[in-house]
Structure formats: C-alpha cells, structure tokens
Write an enzyme that holds these catalytic residues in place. Structure first.
Site, PDB file in Angstrom:
ATOM      1  N   GLU A 499      55.817  25.799  25.904  1.00 63.33           N
ATOM      2  CA  GLU A 499      57.096  26.481  25.739  1.00 63.33           C
ATOM      3  C   GLU A 499      58.266  25.521  25.538  1.00 63.33           C
ATOM      4  O   GLU A 499      59.142  25.784  24.730  1.00 63.33           O
ATOM      5  CB  GLU A 499      57.353  27.402  26.937  1.00 63.33           C
ATOM      6  CG  GLU A 499      56.348  28.539  27.024  1.00 63.33           C
ATOM      7  CD  GLU A 499      56.548  29.391  28.270  1.00 63.33           C
ATOM      8  OE1 GLU A 499      57.709  29.685  28.618  1.00 63.33           O
ATOM      9  OE2 GLU A 499      55.533  29.740  28.921  1.00 63.33           O
ATOM     10  N   GLU A 761      50.814  24.652  36.775  1.00 62.49           N
ATOM     11  CA  GLU A 761      51.680  25.830  36.795  1.00 62.49           C
ATOM     12  C   GLU A 761      51.284  26.792  37.909  1.00 62.49           C
ATOM     13  O   GLU A 761      52.126  27.527  38.428  1.00 62.49           O
ATOM     14  CB  GLU A 761      51.598  26.534  35.432  1.00 62.49           C
ATOM     15  CG  GLU A 761      52.465  27.755  35.295  1.00 62.49           C
ATOM     16  CD  GLU A 761      52.341  28.407  33.933  1.00 62.49           C
ATOM     17  OE1 GLU A 761      53.045  29.403  33.680  1.00 62.49           O
ATOM     18  OE2 GLU A 761      51.537  27.923  33.099  1.00 62.49           O
TER      19      GLU A 761
END
Length: 886
Positions: A499, A761
């Site tokens: 991202e 994450e």
C-alpha cells in the site's frame, strides 16, 4: 529496619561555594530544527541551541542573538534577554529577503551571570515560491483509457545549455519534478536524494529542494539535464482491493518539472536559468515505471542523439511551492545477499537475509538487448520459489485490478542491456518491500557479488539508544529499526510494498516510539500538514493523507474512522510535549476546532460508533468503545491546546464537553470493573482514557484477563500501544515484562523465532495476505525508553524530566539515551548481587525527578523530595549522578 536493606545513595555532589560553576556554552545551533538549512520559507524562523558545561545545576540566565545579512549588516540584535529560553526563539528583526543567506550567532549567560563567547557563526538561507520559471513537460497527452496506462510510456528527459563568463560566488538549483526527478549538471547527478520530491496533496502543496551547485558550475558552457518519473503524480489506475482507484482522489497529471538555476557572481550580479520552452525534451530509457509495479529500463535508449524537441509549458499542479524540510530519502545502507540458488534452469532466488525497503543494484555484462528481470517478495515457498503474495499491490491477485492491470500485481523491475562492458543499474523511480528476489534472463549465472540491495528511507537522524540483558529485546529493537526505516518515504506508511500509504491509526500507535528512536520534528510537521491539507469540507480528517479515497467506518464526508482521525490532534500534542513546539498548535488550532465541531455534530448522545476498533485484536475490536474513547481524546487535546494558547473560554467549553463525553462513555460501557465486554482491549482503552477515578476493580479485571490468556496479549494495534502506557503508569511493569517476554504465540518473541526480520502486520504469520513489514506493533519500542529506561517528559520539550526506571522480570541491566531538544538524557542501571545502581545524565538548563525503586531497600543518607508508590523521589539539576544501593 527489619529485613529491609539500607540504600546508601551515592551522588556525584556539587559544592556551590568552593568553586564557581564553569561557563555554559551554546552548541548544536539549529534554525527550524535544522543545522544550516538551505531554503527557509517562514518569515519568522525560530532559533534553538543546547547548552554544554561541566558540573551540576547549570542553567541559562540570559542570551543574546545577532543576525546579519549577506552584506554583513545587522538585521536583528536582541541585546541581553533575561530568560532561560533556549528553544524556539522567534526572529523579530527586519523583513528577510528571498534567496539570501543570513548568518546568526548566540551568546549565553550562566546562572552566575557570566557570559560565554559568541558561538561559531551559523547560517540559514531564505527561498521563495515566486520563481521566474515555468512548469514544463514533453507535450504528451494523458491516456484516456485505463488499460493504456500499462503500456510502454517512456519518461521524458530535458536539457538546457547555459554559459557563465564571470567569477561565480554561489549557485543554487531550486527544483520540483513530479512525480519524481533526478537532476544532472555537466553529467554529474546533483545531490544524493532519491525519490524527490516528497508526497503531498499536490493541489494544496508541492515540495521543492534547494541544492548548492556551486562546485558543479564551471566557467564556459554548462549542460543541465533532468529525468522524470511518474511517482504518485501519475500513478496507475489500479483498483486496490478490487475497487479503490487512487487516481480518482489524487491530483494527477503527466510528468512535469519546474526548476530554476540561480547564479550569483562575485561582482554581486545574478543570472537565472529557468525552465521554460527553450529547454529541449526527448524520450528517455525509463520505458515504464510505477511505484507499485516497478520500473523497466532500456539502456539502449540512453543519451538519445535524435528526437529532441522544444519543451512545452504545462499547467502543473496548483499547490503552493514549499521548501522540503523533512529529511530527504537517501540510500542509507547497502545490503549484501546471503545466498543464491538456481531453483530451475535460468531462475535464481537470492536471499538478502533481511526484509527491507528499497531496490536492487545489478552489475551485469552481456549482449545488447538482453533483458534481466527481477521480481520481489517477502517470503519463499517450501520448494524454494519466490512468494510474492504478501507484497502484492492492493491485494490485486485475481484479475481484480481494473482494465489493463496484471492478474497479480507483483513487484517487478527489468533492465535491458546496451551491451557495452560491465553495466551497473538500479531503478530510480520506484521502491519495493522485500527480502527475497527472483532473477531471470541473466546472461550466464549471477553471483553474490553481482547483486546488492539498496536500503532507502527518509534519512532520519538516530536519536535514541537502548540495550538490556534480555537478548530477545535487543533483537526486537533491531527489528523495529528495520521496520520503521522501511516505512518512511516522506510519509509514514503502513507497509512499503502493498500500500505505501500514510494511515492515521498506524501513526497514532507508533509516533512516540519513532520520537524516541529518531529526530522527528520536521518529518512530523510535514505529516501534520499532510493531514491538514486533506481536511474534508465539513472538518473531518481522512483515513490516509494524502487522501486516496479510503473512508472505512467513518462518520461521513469522506472522513476516516475515529482512531485514524485522532492522529491529527494527537501528533500536534506530541510535537508540543516532545519538542516544545507551540507554533504548531497555533497554526492548526482553527483546523482542530473545525474537526471537533464535525465530530460533535456526528455524535449521538455524546457517543460515537464510527471506528474500525482495535485493528488486528484477537478477541474483539471493541469498536463502539474505541470510537467514543478516541472522540473524548480529541476533545481533551483541544482543551489542552486552548490552555496552552490562553484561550480561557475555549478551554472551559472543551473541558465541559470532554466531561460530558466521559460520563456518557462510563454510563454506556462500564459496569462493576468491566468496560464493554471486558476484553483486554476494552479494559485497556477504558483505563488509558482515564474514564474512572477508582481504577482498582478495572485493573483487577484486566489482570484476570491477562491470566486467562496465560499472560499473552490479545490486543490489536491500539490496545498494544495503550497496554504499556497503562502498566507503566500503574507501576505494574512486571506484568508488562511478562507479556513482552513471551516466546510463544501471540507475541514478539514468536515473530522473531519464526524468522521475522521486520514486524508483521498480524500476530500470526501469513504467506498470502498480510504484510511482513508493518510498524504498528512496534509500539513496544516506546516501552523500552519510557518504562525500562524510565525517560519521560514532565514539561514540554523535556524542560523537566522524569527518570523512573522500572526494573522487572529477570533483567539485570538496561541502559540507553535520548537526545532531547535540550541535550542528551541517559539512564543506565544494573543489578549485581542484590545491589542496584543507577547512573543518569541530565542536560543543562533542565531539571529532573529521579525515581529510585524502594524494593531494594530503604533510602537514607540523601535528601529526597518524597516517597511515592514504592520509590524514593529526588530532584536534581543538570549533571551526571550515580545512585548506588548496597
């Protein structure tokens, strides 16, 4: 004294009357946080310095500043100002002229009124957004169909010759090239920045850099040239998660550049070389480039001899040209691969030994037209092949990226050889997140010496050090550094591959950890400006900044979830707490007031449920509670800002609103020691938010939940950050240590034992979906400094310090330092054969409360302020002190 040992507190004593204190000296002079900055746009720059001098209790009683212009005329002279202030002294002299270098010096007076000598002269250069230059491009038209963006699209080159005939005093290049640029003069690259300029909302603000090119300009004819790349200004129409097209929200356009070469001669005259239609342009060797998919370079197209035409004036972005003040992106480390394997003929897998962000550099020799391709991934499959899936852009894996997008949006670069001896190449206009690479098309077989990694990041100055007797913590601290540096490319991103976006929630979780580890004021000043630039019409703050169209679970008008919006006032507050920056409150006060008005209008019964909750929590996200808690946090911050700016009516208004919200949260979510459903997250959020006065029942409930999980955490990104705050403030660091030291799932030890070299994450490993280079759970790094070392601010900018180490578990030592705005603070303690010793350093012009744990014995033989919560508390001025218990 019974069984309690006697602590003999040995202090390095200072005698006031036997010998006068040495004179203080100013050091580390900065202007707007920077040493000798080139390109200041503010009309009233601020000056700061630290103070050095041996001895104890050193403080400044007065200062003098003198500022001179390029002609050595004094433009500001303060005279003797009787104050201890040595941070953010605001310029109040004659109006500063653009494109000028000013010199400044400071003299300080110590507590006895004795003056130092004048400091070594420092300087700052002013700039201007009013350039005599045009935005220029190559005249190419933007693609109309999405699928056309994926075809070859050679990036433009620009060139211009100019002549100098007189002796040169100085030369500067002012430049902004969008999306990215590289500038050259007489065949040499200008500066060492990469991926310039930093990402902003280009309709509001465009960054430019000022380079000193004096050594590169020669008498006679000079040749200037510029390469452009797409960057974020001409990003692909990829459909992230199958739906979000960033081009619909970002300001975009064809690559363009605005630049000015300004030469000052020894006789005082100047000449200008601006970008305009007299520049020439031609297609270059970068035939395709994307920040997400990679760069493709054909070396046969270098230095074109034909095809040059006149550049074209273009509209360019509408944002205000602003000097780039945050640390530039540079290559900060060369990473050597540790292994190479040919998994099948012509397919080579290299392990870099470390997950990081950047690119690879090739050294290759072969026939012209040979194409070498490199794919990037964070992992590999059991058969040794490359696993690209955790680094795929926008989760585009099933042909869901929109017209023309690849079925799987992996990261890939390629280099086509020109066939002229040994060729060295690295991509210029992209960056990747990776540990493993796959190489195909190599002429022959590559060796470990042929390929290396270039780690790239905003070149943050290291600001803190930490070590302890726990080897896992040392490894974790190193892992945090790699993760954090992978995610600072002018914005603080969530991950460097999938991202690359600046999410407010992620920032809120780790801002303080970043601040302890790195010098962050200019970086975070930009972040705050990014958030303000994209404030929505009704006042809300977006989930990402710059805004890319993501608005998950927000209260409307394109604004983000409450925990993500909260990053805006939270960062402003931390800039004040850590750096004493009052101006940033002044500059953002009205915008925060509009945010609070928007949140108040969207609340129902003084509560909010517009939030994603504790992202990545394992036993419930507690979204309604977190939403209201973050609403409360923002209103409280606004009340604090009003107090700092002496806006008494506003302070009363926001304080009353905060109390109304607090009562509503307690009534809705708290019953007999339990917040909401009594998960770890719910209890921690409730305690961290100071919702109730008597916290014992809630703390007991939290400890019971910890025990139920066998002293493992189950929190997500917010609960994890808040967990260590709650346990530090309640002096339960043994519990914090027990949780932090876990080696089984879930926890940091589990990540490291599973081979992580950057933080994941999620608590669980992923081989398909979740990033393996995410800063969010790096908030534990703050605990190293605030709890184990015990270094905490007690007044803005660390003017007053609390040093309260909290030994825990089986630790036998912890030591480290933090470079505060006033100078270095250090804490170094150890336990040997039951003896506890603590060494501290307190910078000049500050004072500290030093908290010594009483569990090692009763304090005697030294004057202390008080005993509190199992500590003996001492107040000390600047200097080095040693406390020893035996």
């Amino acid at each position: 004294m019974g069984l309690r040992k006697t602590i003999c507190l040995a202090l390095l004593c200072f005698t006031h009357y036997a010998q006068a204190a040495p004179v203080l000296k100013p050091a580390k002079l900065t202007c707007e946080y920077l040493e000798n900055p080139r390109g200041i746009a503010t009309a009233k720059p601020r000056f700061s310095w630290i103070l050095t001098g041996d001895g104890h209790d050193q403080w400044q009683s007065a200062y003098e500043i003198v500022v001179t212009d390029p002609a050595k005329n004094i433009v500001w002279q303060t005279g003797k100002v009787n104050t201890a202030q040595n941070l953010h002294v605001e310029y109040a002299g004659k109006p500063l002229l653009p494109f000028s270098r000013y010199t400044w010096q400071v003299k300080v007076y110590d507590q006895h009124g004795r003056a130092s000598s004048w400091s070594t002269p420092q300087w700052f250069e002013t700039a201007s957004a009013d350039w005599a230059a045009l935005w220029i491009g190559d005249g190419s038209r933007q693609f109309e169909k999405d699928e056309d963006f994926y075809q070859e699209d050679p990036m433009p080159l620009f060139r211009k010759s100019f002549e100098t005939k007189k002796k040169i005093a100085s030369a500067r290049l002012y430049i902004s090239g969008l999306g990215y640029y590289e500038a050259y003069l007489n065949g040499q690259k200008i500066g060492d920045h990469v991926l310039d300029p930093g990402l902003t909302a280009y309709s509001k603000q465009v960054l430019y850099t000022v380079y000193d090119i004096t050594p590169q300009v020669r008498n006679g004819v000079n040749a200037a040239s510029i390469m452009l790349g797409n960057g974020w200004y001409n990003t692909l129409p990829l459909r992230f998660w199958g739906s979000k097209n960033m081009r619909a929200a970002l300001t975009t356009g064809r690559p363009c550049v605005k630049a000015l070469i300004r030469i000052t001669y020894a006789d005082g005259t100047t000449s200008l070389v601006p970008t305009d239609e007299t520049w020439q342009t031609a297609p270059g060797p970068v035939v395709r480039n994307s920040i997400f998919l990679g760069e493709h370079y054909d070396a046969r197209l270098e230095a074109p001899q034909t095809g040059w035409k006149q550049a074209v004036k273009v509209q360019g972005p509408t944002g205000i040209l602003t000097p780039q003040m945050q640390p530039p992106i540079r290559v900060t480390k060369v990473v050597k691969p540790v292994s190479i394997n040919e998994i099948k003929p012509g397919v080579f897998i290299l392990d870099m030994g470390q997950n990081f962000a950047g690119v690879v550099r090739l050294k290759v020799k072969g026939p012209a037209g040979t194409k070498v391709s490199i794919r990037y991934g964070e992992d590999k499959y059991p058969d040794g092949s490359l696993n690209v899936m955790t680094a795929v852009a926008g989760q585009i894996k099933k042909s869901n990226g929109g017209p023309g997008a690849p079925p799987i949006a992996w990261q890939e670069d390629s280099y086509t050889l020109k066939g002229k001896g040994l060729e060295t190449w690295a991509p210029r206009f992209t960056f990747h997140g990776f540990r493993f690479i796959e190489v195909t098309g190599w002429p022959g077989k590559p060796t470990l010496q042929d390929i290396e990694g270039l780690r790239m990041n905003s070149d943050l100055q290291k600001n803190g050090t930490f070590s302890s007797s726990n080897s896992m913590f040392s490894k974790l601290d190193e892992t945090i550094q790699w993760t954090f540096l992978s995610n600072v490319f002018s914005v603080e991103s969530d991950c460097p591959a999938r991202e690359k976006l600046q999410y407010g929630g992620d920032i809120l979780c780790v801002a303080e950890t970043y601040m302890y580890n790195y010098d962050m004021p200019q970086f975070y000043a930009k972040t705050i400006r990014d958030l303000a630039n994209d404030q929505r019409p009704l006042g809300g703050i977006t989930e990402t900044a710059p805004y890319v169209g993501i608005a998950d679970k927000g209260p409307g008008d394109g604004s983000g979830p409450m925990g993500w919006q909260a990053a805006y006032p939270y960062l402003i507050k931390k800039m004040y707490e850590y750096y004493g920056d009052k101006r940033i409150i002044e500059e953002n006060y009205e915008a925060v007031a509009r945010l609070i008005a928007f949140l108040e209008a969207s609340a129902e019964n003084n509560l909010s449920d517009k939030d994603l909750g504790d992202h990545e929590a394992l036993d419930g996200r507690s979204a309604p509670l977190t939403a209201s808690a973050f609403y409360l946090m923002q209103v409280r911050a606004m009340a604090e800002f009003a107090e700092v700016l002496h806006k008494e009516e506003d302070k009363a208004k926001y304080t009353a609103l905060a109390e109304t919200i607090r009562k509503a949260i307690v009534q809705k979510f708290y019953v007999n020691g339990a917040f909401e459903n009594a998960t770890q997250t719910a209890q921690i959020v409730g305690l961290w938010s100071n919702l109730i006065k008597d916290t014992q029942k809630a703390a007991d409930t939290l400890n019971a939940v910890f025990a139920k999980h066998n002293w493992h955490l189950s929190t997500g990104i917010f609960g994890t950050k808040m967990l260590f705050d709650v346990l530090r403030e309640s002096d339960q660091n043994d519990i914090a240590y027990r949780i932090a030291d876990q080696r089984s799932f879930p926890g940091w030890g589990y990540m490291l034992d599973s081979g992580a070299t950057t933080l994941w994450e999620t608590w669980a490993a992923s081989d398909n979906t979740y990033s393996k280079n995410h800063p969010m759970f790096g908030s534990i790094g703050e605990w190293f400094y605030r709890s184990l070392l015990g270094i905490n601010p007690a007044a803005p900018g660390f003017k007053k310090i609390i040093i309260k180490p909290q030994p825990a578990g089986d630790l036998t030592f912890a030591k480290g330092s933090y470079n505060s705005p006033y100078g270095p603070i250090s804490s170094d303690w150890k336990i040997t054969n039951g003896k506890f010793s603590l060494k501290v350093n307190i910078p000049a012009n500050t004072s500290a409360e030093v908290w010594v744990p009483l569990k090692y014995g009763k304090v005697s033989g030294a004057k202390m302020l008080r005993e509190e919560k199992g500590y003996a508390v001492f107040e000390r001025g600047s200097g080095n002190y040693t406390f020893v218990s035996y």
